[in-house]
Write an enzyme that holds these catalytic residues in place. Structure first.
Site, PDB file in Angstrom:
ATOM      1  CE  LYS A  87      78.921 -53.017   1.007  1.00  0.00           C
ATOM      2  NZ  LYS A  87      79.462 -52.082   1.944  1.00  0.00           N
ATOM      3  CB  CYS A  90      82.260 -49.271  -1.863  1.00  0.00           C
ATOM      4  SG  CYS A  90      83.153 -48.806  -0.385  1.00  0.00           S
TER       5      CYS A  90
HETATM    6  N1  SAJ Z   1      77.899 -40.965  -7.458  1.00  0.00           N
HETATM    7  C1  SAJ Z   1      77.381 -40.423  -8.615  1.00  0.00           C
HETATM    8  N2  SAJ Z   1      76.053 -40.127  -8.662  1.00  0.00           N
HETATM    9  C2  SAJ Z   1      75.234 -40.321  -7.587  1.00  0.00           C
HETATM   10  C3  SAJ Z   1      75.767 -40.877  -6.410  1.00  0.00           C
HETATM   11  C4  SAJ Z   1      77.115 -41.192  -6.371  1.00  0.00           C
HETATM   12  O1  SAJ Z   1      78.093 -40.225  -9.607  1.00  0.00           O
HETATM   13  O2  SAJ Z   1      74.052 -39.999  -7.696  1.00  0.00           O
HETATM   14  C5  SAJ Z   1      79.321 -41.305  -7.402  1.00  0.00           C
HETATM   15  C6  SAJ Z   1      80.086 -40.546  -6.312  1.00  0.00           C
HETATM   16  O3  SAJ Z   1      80.471 -39.289  -6.737  1.00  0.00           O
HETATM   17  C7  SAJ Z   1      81.257 -41.468  -6.069  1.00  0.00           C
HETATM   18  C8  SAJ Z   1      80.639 -42.850  -6.291  1.00  0.00           C
HETATM   19  O4  SAJ Z   1      79.451 -42.651  -7.030  1.00  0.00           O
HETATM   20  O5  SAJ Z   1      82.277 -41.265  -7.034  1.00  0.00           O
HETATM   21  C9  SAJ Z   1      80.314 -43.577  -5.019  1.00  0.00           C
HETATM   22  O6  SAJ Z   1      79.777 -42.694  -4.063  1.00  0.00           O
HETATM   23  P1  SAJ Z   1      78.520 -43.067  -3.150  1.00  0.00           P
HETATM   24  O7  SAJ Z   1      78.236 -41.902  -2.295  1.00  0.00           O
HETATM   25  O8  SAJ Z   1      77.415 -43.568  -3.995  1.00  0.00           O
HETATM   26  O9  SAJ Z   1      78.991 -44.323  -2.345  1.00  0.00           O
HETATM   27  P2  SAJ Z   1      80.270 -44.673  -1.437  1.00  0.00           P
HETATM   28  O10 SAJ Z   1      81.223 -45.455  -2.276  1.00  0.00           O
HETATM   29  O11 SAJ Z   1      80.800 -43.502  -0.719  1.00  0.00           O
HETATM   30  O12 SAJ Z   1      79.560 -45.623  -0.348  1.00  0.00           O
HETATM   31  C10 SAJ Z   1      78.845 -46.754  -0.808  1.00  0.00           C
HETATM   32  C11 SAJ Z   1      77.488 -46.783  -0.093  1.00  0.00           C
HETATM   33  N3  SAJ Z   1      76.620 -47.777  -0.700  1.00  0.00           N
HETATM   34  C12 SAJ Z   1      75.335 -47.494  -1.079  1.00  0.00           C
HETATM   35  O13 SAJ Z   1      74.854 -46.393  -0.960  1.00  0.00           O
HETATM   36  C13 SAJ Z   1      74.545 -48.614  -1.641  1.00  0.00           C
HETATM   37  C14 SAJ Z   1      77.687 -47.079   1.374  1.00  0.00           C
HETATM   38  O14 SAJ Z   1      76.448 -47.245   2.042  1.00  0.00           O
HETATM   39  C15 SAJ Z   1      78.533 -48.356   1.546  1.00  0.00           C
HETATM   40  O15 SAJ Z   1      78.757 -48.658   2.911  1.00  0.00           O
HETATM   41  C16 SAJ Z   1      79.866 -48.096   0.875  1.00  0.00           C
HETATM   42  O16 SAJ Z   1      79.614 -47.899  -0.523  1.00  0.00           O
HETATM   43  C17 SAJ Z   1      80.755 -49.297   1.099  1.00  0.00           C
HETATM   44  O17 SAJ Z   1      81.660 -49.195   1.949  1.00  0.00           O
HETATM   45  O18 SAJ Z   1      80.520 -50.345   0.489  1.00  0.00           O
END
Ligand code: SAJ
Length: 415
Positions: free
Chosen positions: A219, A273
């Site tokens: 994870k 996360c």
């Molecule tokens: N972000 C970027 N660029 C991207 C993607 C995301 O800047 O291309 C930023 C987002 O704006 C945000 C942050 O990253 O600020 C995190 O957003 P996210 O959509 O990547 O992830 P979370 O935190 O909403 O959810 C993640 C997910 N993990 C993965 O995709 C590997 C989710 O599946 C997990 O269950 C979750 O963390 C968790 O609870 O751990």
């Protein structure tokens, strides 16, 4: 097969616990959701929700109306106990970001008196390696009559214990709860098999069995992978800015390669996360996690860079009005945890760079730290418009209104 109607207790009714509890209730299980907040408990018992997540309101209402979901501040006996409590970080000695598993430990203490032989305990919270074994230790201390057997080859146990890390994406939680594959890390084989039966009863995805330590690290690695990839994109955005190249166009083109898939740059990485979990790996193996640490540092430094960009543009105006679009950590949610948008807005206000008008359509009047303005007012008044979150409302903005304004689009909605 898994007993048709189980009594399931879910500790923690947040972004993971509440959807999980509601889904299990709509699948016919009798679910007791437990939370330390009486407000949360009352809200859920009245069929309402305290967080913004698409379709969660419908799911919770139907779970409560069916009589299968009830919330309480005190635990009770059950067949299965699911722990979905926060695992933040905190300063410990010289480590400013050591994992804090005190909520997991407290939840374990509070369920211990209610455990009976044959019960299954599942840790869903994202946790540092060894946390599931720590739960086993606590249970062995508190309930020597019901010791979970740690050796992995054990095929029976008096209580069963497994780590099944949640993997759902905020904004798509309900769908991903059902459709995602799951990793099930048993403290022993019997525990993994028992937990697998439960997840197979409501997941369409495949369930994969392993030991608890591998599941814990898997994870953390998933979220670190994403963090490192976003850090690469954020670094590229700085390089492009220096070279006068449009980063969005660059990424679109580079991603046409069949084996290249770079994520999107932004104002930084937020949420509870991705901005947190990689530190659990760094804390456990600091010398080996050089890349993971550097990625965190790259992403954490992006808000400062954005503030400097805004400062440079605002200097052109005598009394600049800066319109900040969005406060949440990503699009179409209300979650402000570790949000770079919030951090940037706070910095602008603190450093008095201009009059800051912030707009966040997903939060209510409860937010009191600084004023929140309607979008139309922000667009009318602002000299500098900064897109900090790619909410749908902002994507609909008529570009004509912005013609005379300076626009800083950290999310690339107007690439
Ligand atoms: N972000 C970027 N660029 C991207 C993607 C995301 O800047 O291309 C930023 C987002 O704006 C945000 C942050 O990253 O600020 C995190 O957003 P996210 O959509 O990547 O992830 P979370 O935190 O909403 O959810 C993640 C997910 N993990 C993965 O995709 C590997 C989710 O599946 C997990 O269950 C979750 O963390 C968790 O609870 O751990």
């Amino acid at each position: 097969m898994y007993k048709k109607q189980q009594q399931i207790l879910v500790m923690g009714l947040g972004y993971i616990g509440l959807p999980t509890a509601s889904l299990l209730a709509t699948k016919g299980h009798k679910v007791l959701g437990v939370d330390i907040s009486i407000d949360v408990v009352d809200t859920i018992n009245s069929g309402n929700i305290h967080i913004v997540e698409p379709d969660l309101d419908i799911l919770v209402r139907s779970a409560v109306n069916s009589g299968n979901l009830r919330a309480s501040i005190t635990p009770d006996v059950a067949d299965t106990f699911i722990l979905a409590v926060p695992t933040p970080f905190r300063k410990v000695g010289g480590n400013p970001r050591a994992p804090d598993i005190s909520y997991v430990e407290a939840a374990t203490h509070s369920i211990a008196p209610y455990l009976r032989e044959g019960n299954l305990v599942i840790l869903e919270s994202t946790s540092p390696v060894g946390t599931t074994e720590r739960i086993a230790e606590i249970l062995a201390e508190l309930r020597p009559d019901l010791v979970p057997s740690i050796p992995i080859h054990k095929t029976s146990s008096s209580v069963y214990l497994a780590h099944c890390p949640e993997r759902v994406l905020p904004g798509h939680i309900i769908r991903e709860l059902v459709d995602n594959d799951r990793i099930i890390g048993g403290i022993n084989r019997a525990s993994a098999a028992k937990a697998q039966e439960l997840y197979s009863s409501f997941c369409n995805g495949t369930t994969f069995i392993t030991d608890s330590r591998t599941a814990e690290l898997a994870k953390l690695v998933e979220n670190s992978f994403r963090d490192v990839n976003i850090a690469f994109a954020n670094e590229l955005s700085l390089i492009c800015d220096r070279l006068g190249i449009n980063v969005w166009e660059l990424l679109e083109l580079a991603n046409k390669h069949p084996r290249v898939n770079i994520l999107q740059p932004g104002p930084g990485v937020g949420g509870h996360c991705i901005a947190v979990d990689p530190w659990f790996i760094v804390s456990a193996a600091p010398e080996e996690s050089r890349l993971i640490r550097l990625a965190r540092e790259v992403n954490d430094s992006k808000p400062n860079w954005v503030v400097e960009k805004i400062r440079a543009k605002a200097e052109r105006f005598k009394n600049p009005v800066i319109g900040c679009l969005g406060l949440a950590f990503k699009a179409n949610i209300d979650d402000l945890r570790e949000s770079p948008a919030l951090e940037i807005t706070r910095m602008l206000i603190r450093e008095n760079i201009g009059l800051v008008m912030s707009c966040e359509p997903n939060i209510s009047e409860d937010f009191r730290e600084f004023p929140i303005y309607p979008l139309a007012d922000v667009l009318t008044e602002a000299d500098v418009v900064v897109v900090l979150v790619d909410h749908d409302e902002f994507k609909q903005i008529d570009r004509e209104i912005l013609k005379e304004k300076v626009v800083i689009d950290t999310r690339g909605i107007w690439r």
